[in-house]
Design an enzyme around this catalytic site. Structure first.
Site, PDB file in Angstrom:
ATOM      1  N   ASP A  60     -16.371 -19.613  -9.351  1.00 16.74           N
ATOM      2  CA  ASP A  60     -15.870 -19.823  -7.997  1.00 16.74           C
ATOM      3  C   ASP A  60     -15.920 -18.544  -7.168  1.00 16.74           C
ATOM      4  OD1 ASP A  60     -14.001 -18.370  -9.347  1.00 16.74           O
ATOM      5  OD2 ASP A  60     -12.319 -19.707  -8.978  1.00 16.74           O
ATOM      6  N   SER A 119       0.849  -1.188   0.000  1.00 16.00           N
ATOM      7  CA  SER A 119       0.000   0.000   0.000  1.00 16.00           C
ATOM      8  C   SER A 119       0.894   1.250   0.000  1.00 16.00           C
ATOM      9  CB  SER A 119      -0.946  -0.027   1.206  1.00 16.00           C
ATOM     10  OG  SER A 119      -1.982   0.884   1.035  1.00 16.00           O
ATOM     11  N   HIS A 159      -7.105  -5.858  -0.417  1.00 16.53           N
ATOM     12  CA  HIS A 159      -5.994  -4.920  -0.301  1.00 16.53           C
ATOM     13  C   HIS A 159      -4.888  -5.505   0.589  1.00 16.53           C
ATOM     14  CE1 HIS A 159      -3.899  -1.194  -0.513  1.00 16.53           C
ATOM     15  NE2 HIS A 159      -3.997  -0.941   0.769  1.00 16.53           N
ATOM     16  N   ASP A 195      -8.762  -5.778  -4.912  1.00 15.39           N
ATOM     17  CA  ASP A 195      -8.338  -4.757  -3.956  1.00 15.39           C
ATOM     18  C   ASP A 195      -9.431  -3.688  -3.826  1.00 15.39           C
ATOM     19  OD1 ASP A 195      -7.076  -2.464  -2.770  1.00 15.39           O
ATOM     20  OD2 ASP A 195      -5.125  -3.284  -3.333  1.00 15.39           O
ATOM     21  N   ILE A 233     -14.523 -15.835  -7.923  1.00  9.85           N
ATOM     22  CA  ILE A 233     -13.279 -15.079  -8.110  1.00  9.85           C
ATOM     23  C   ILE A 233     -13.166 -14.650  -9.567  1.00  9.85           C
ATOM     24  CG2 ILE A 233     -10.760 -15.217  -8.097  1.00  9.85           C
ATOM     25  CD1 ILE A 233     -11.034 -17.193  -5.743  1.00  9.85           C
ATOM     26  N   ASP A 266     -13.530 -16.498 -16.802  1.00 11.07           N
ATOM     27  CA  ASP A 266     -12.322 -17.318 -16.708  1.00 11.07           C
ATOM     28  C   ASP A 266     -12.619 -18.811 -16.795  1.00 11.07           C
ATOM     29  OD1 ASP A 266     -13.215 -18.059 -14.075  1.00 11.07           O
ATOM     30  OD2 ASP A 266     -12.343 -16.218 -13.306  1.00 11.07           O
ATOM     31  N   ASP A 297     -17.858 -13.613 -13.346  1.00  8.60           N
ATOM     32  CA  ASP A 297     -17.166 -14.752 -12.729  1.00  8.60           C
ATOM     33  C   ASP A 297     -16.822 -15.840 -13.732  1.00  8.60           C
ATOM     34  OD1 ASP A 297     -16.074 -16.505 -10.939  1.00  8.60           O
ATOM     35  OD2 ASP A 297     -17.969 -17.117 -10.029  1.00  8.60           O
TER      36      ASP A 297
END
Ligand SMILES: *[C@@H]1O[C@H](CO)[C@@H](O)[C@H](O)[C@H]1NC(C)=O
Ligand SMILES: *[C@@H]1O[C@H](CO)[C@@H](O)[C@H](O)[C@H]1NC(C)=O
Ligand SMILES: *[C@@H]1O[C@H](CO)[C@@H](O)[C@H](O)[C@H]1NC(C)=O
Ligand SMILES: *[C@@H]1O[C@H](CO)[C@@H](O)[C@H](O)[C@H]1NC(C)=O
Ligand SMILES: *[C@@H]1O[C@H](CO)[C@@H](O)[C@H](O)[C@H]1NC(C)=O
Length: 566
Positions: A294, A217, A471, A431, A296, A290, A287
């Site tokens: 999941d 950060s 983050h 993030d 992510i 990809d 989602d």
């Protein structure tokens, strides 16, 4: 224990050091306690000189409560030095230098966060830590057959950190004190490196090995800023989620409150709506890009949320799980790139998925504290400034004023690169505080200087994008990569494949650069619960790509593919 300076001490210390060189504990302890660090640092005050044995929990009674770091466990015998170091007539920083008895010859500097002046004791302890933990963590995903937790080698670096020139998370001391801002921007870190190297070679009486930095950060920005300004300070830098293009980042963060309105405003979107209605739509749209559902979003570059689909009645839907037109406008304004009035980019768009946490942060209907303080005290110098009035005029002023040259937006790190410096960056792909797309933008900025020659970039700078990471830490992804002492960094193998700190060392000292970093997800982020799964993280411009078959939790179902995205 506080030692007062004495003029004979310089000679005394050198004599003491001459016989010791850490032959045994008694010697190192007496070397430590008879050392007079303040005598080597002009005008410094010694606050602590202590020999700490492994297993001690240090408490920091005088640490600003807003830093939320009241104590720190120490895992290794070490000499602790704490100094106050003046940097001008009107500024100083607090400094902690921890020197492990068993020293690997390396120095490690640590960074700060936000706009804070908080020493990251957990990172100092991490760097200094000795062989750790004989716990055995059984992988739950049986396909991942890595041996875990059997007395791994440790880092044992001498490690230090500063409060960056002020105390606590407030920016109030920036007000009408340029020297405090200069310390915050670069001087505290750079000065601490000079002092750290000097005191380290004096106390161990040995030649210094390589010098490293780790931070996330603001700390990521400090590492990159240091590479730009003082390329000789570090041989290797780990820069997580770097707050580069600092002023525009703070403008972007300030921009959300005027968009959301406060929690009482008529179109205010509640945290719950962000976390359910909006997040579900984001996941619905992105989602599966990809190939794996999941939760992510592997690569946010590919996810452009069509916010219009959140509108009540969209596509003749009768669902009430939807937003008003005004609310859709708010979500769109938040999800779009942040532009200057002339249409050029001010700061890249948010990470989709980040709304799960930003709902209680940047989008929560409250002014974002660090941005408020940065504008009040450093940019506008107007303590009564009202953050509802923020506009892009303030953003322009911030860029123009650029206090203490804090921006950290170099177009080249040529001097650092030229001397063989290595920079390992990582950024969570969801993030909620700093867009990971800004790290891609920074990569491209440097790549442009070398005509997008991938070999040249790879030779000194590698950016690892970590899907499902918030983050600096946390999130549904395999986010544990050895990024710091507050994470389960001790519970993954300390090697170049799993740990970013080990990776930068191998890169610098053996010339073995990390192509991929294997991240680890613990069940419920609890180390004791064992490993949930592991995932291969790729360096830009490679993308983590599903093979199309196989268990998505199996690390070998994914590969890094160069998508030529530049
Ligand atoms: C040390 O303090 C003296 C007296 O305040 C001052 O004149 C001098 O510049 C200081 N030296 C450094 C290196 O800060
Ligand atoms: C920070 O706290 C220390 C005491 O721990 C104090 O000496 C120093 O002046 C403070 N710094 C600032 C900028 O307030
Ligand atoms: C619109 O509604 C139809 C019928 O319910 C459905 O098949 C289609 O997927 C919807 N389109 C979108 C973009 O939601
Ligand atoms: C929505 O309903 C109207 C009226 O029934 C119909 O004409 C229109 O085609 C529908 N639109 C979609 C996208 O299904
Ligand atoms: C757009 O405005 C920004 C901020 O004033 C400025 O930095 C940038 O150079 C401008 N771009 C163009 C293309 O005029």
């Amino acid at each position: 224990m506080v030692r007062t300076a004495c003029s004979l001490c310089v000679m005394h210390c050198i004599l003491t050091l001459g016989v010791s060189a850490s032959d045994n504990q008694a010697n190192f302890k007496s070397t430590c306690l008879s050392f007079n660090p303040a005598s080597y640092v002009p005008n410094a005050t010694l606050n602590r000189l202590e020999y700490i044995t492994a297993g001690t929990t240090l408490t920091f009674a005088d640490n600003d409560p807003s830093c939320n770091r009241p104590s720190q466990a120490v895992n290794v015998d070490l000499c602790r030095i704490a100094l106050s170091v003046p940097t001008s007539q009107q500024s100083s920083f607090n400094y902690e230098l921890w020197l492990p008895e068993t020293w690997n010859g390396r120095t490690l500097a640590t960074g700060n966060g936000g706009i804070d002046g908080c020493i990251k004791y957990e990172d100092i302890a991490y760097g200094a830590a000795n062989g750790f933990s004989s716990m055995y963590y059984k992988p739950l995903n049986t396909r991942s057959s890595m041996p875990f937790g059997t007395g791994r080698p440790a880092f044992n670096s001498d490690t230090f950190g500063t409060n960056n020139g002020h105390n606590g998370t407030s920016g109030a001391t920036f007000y009408e004190n340029d020297d405090v801002v200069i310390d915050f921007s670069w001087r505290a870190l750079h000065t601490s490196v000079k002092i750290g190297k000097k005191l380290t070679s004096l106390i161990y009486h040995k030649t210094l090995g390589k010098s490293y930095y780790i931070g996330c950060s603001l700390g990521g920005r400090q590492g990159i800023g240091n590479a730009e300004r003082f390329p000789e300070d570090f041989d290797g830098i780990v820069a997580g989620a770097p707050a580069v293009d600092f002023n525009s980042l703070y403008s972007w963060r300030a921009s959300f409150f005027p968009i959301t309105g406060d929690t009482e405003s008529p179109d205010f979107i509640s945290p719950n709506t962000w976390k359910t209605t909006i997040h579900n739509e984001v996941i619905k749209q992105c989602d599966s890009i990809d190939g794996v559902e999941d939760g992510i979003i592997e690569d946010p570059i590919l996810c452009h949320v069509d916010t219009a689909r959140l509108l009540c009645g969209y596509n003749n839907s009768t669902s009430t799980d939807c937003l008003s037109a005004a609310q859709v406008g708010i979500v769109k304004a938040i999800f779009d790139d942040y532009l200057w009035p002339n249409g050029t980019l001010l700061y890249p768009r948010v990470n989709p998925g980040g709304e799960l946490l930003a709902a209680d942060g940047l989008y929560s209907g409250k002014p974002y504290g660090p941005s408020v303080d940065w504008f009040k005290y450093a940019i506008l110098e107007e303590p009564s400034w009202d953050p509802t009035t923020y506009t892009r005029d303030d953003a322009l002023l911030a860029v123009q004023k650029n206090p203490a040259d804090i921006d950290t937006w170099p177009s080249s790190l040529g001097a650092f690169q030229g001397r063989g410096g290595k920079l390992l960056s990582y950024h969570g792909q969801q993030d909620q505080q700093i867009s990971s797309l800004n790290s891609v933008r920074f990569w491209k900025r440097l790549a442009e200087e070398v005509d997008y020659d991938l070999d040249k970039m790879d030779a000194f700078y590698r950016l690892f994008r970590i899907p499902g990471m918030n983050h600096c830490a946390g999130g549904p992804g395999a986010w544990t990569v050895g990024q710091g002492g507050s994470t389960p960094a001790y519970n993954i193998p300390f090697d170049k494949d799993h740990n970013v700190l080990a990776a930068i060392v191998d890169w610098v000292e053996k010339g073995v650069a990390p192509d991929e970093i294997v991240g680890t997800k613990f069940v419920g982020d609890s180390v004791d619960a064992g490993i949930s799964y592991q995932h291969r993280h790729c360096r830009y411009p490679y993308r983590s790509t599903y093979s199309g078959s196989g268990d998505p939790l199996d690390i070998d179902s994914w590969h890094c593919v160069n998508f030529g995205g530049y």
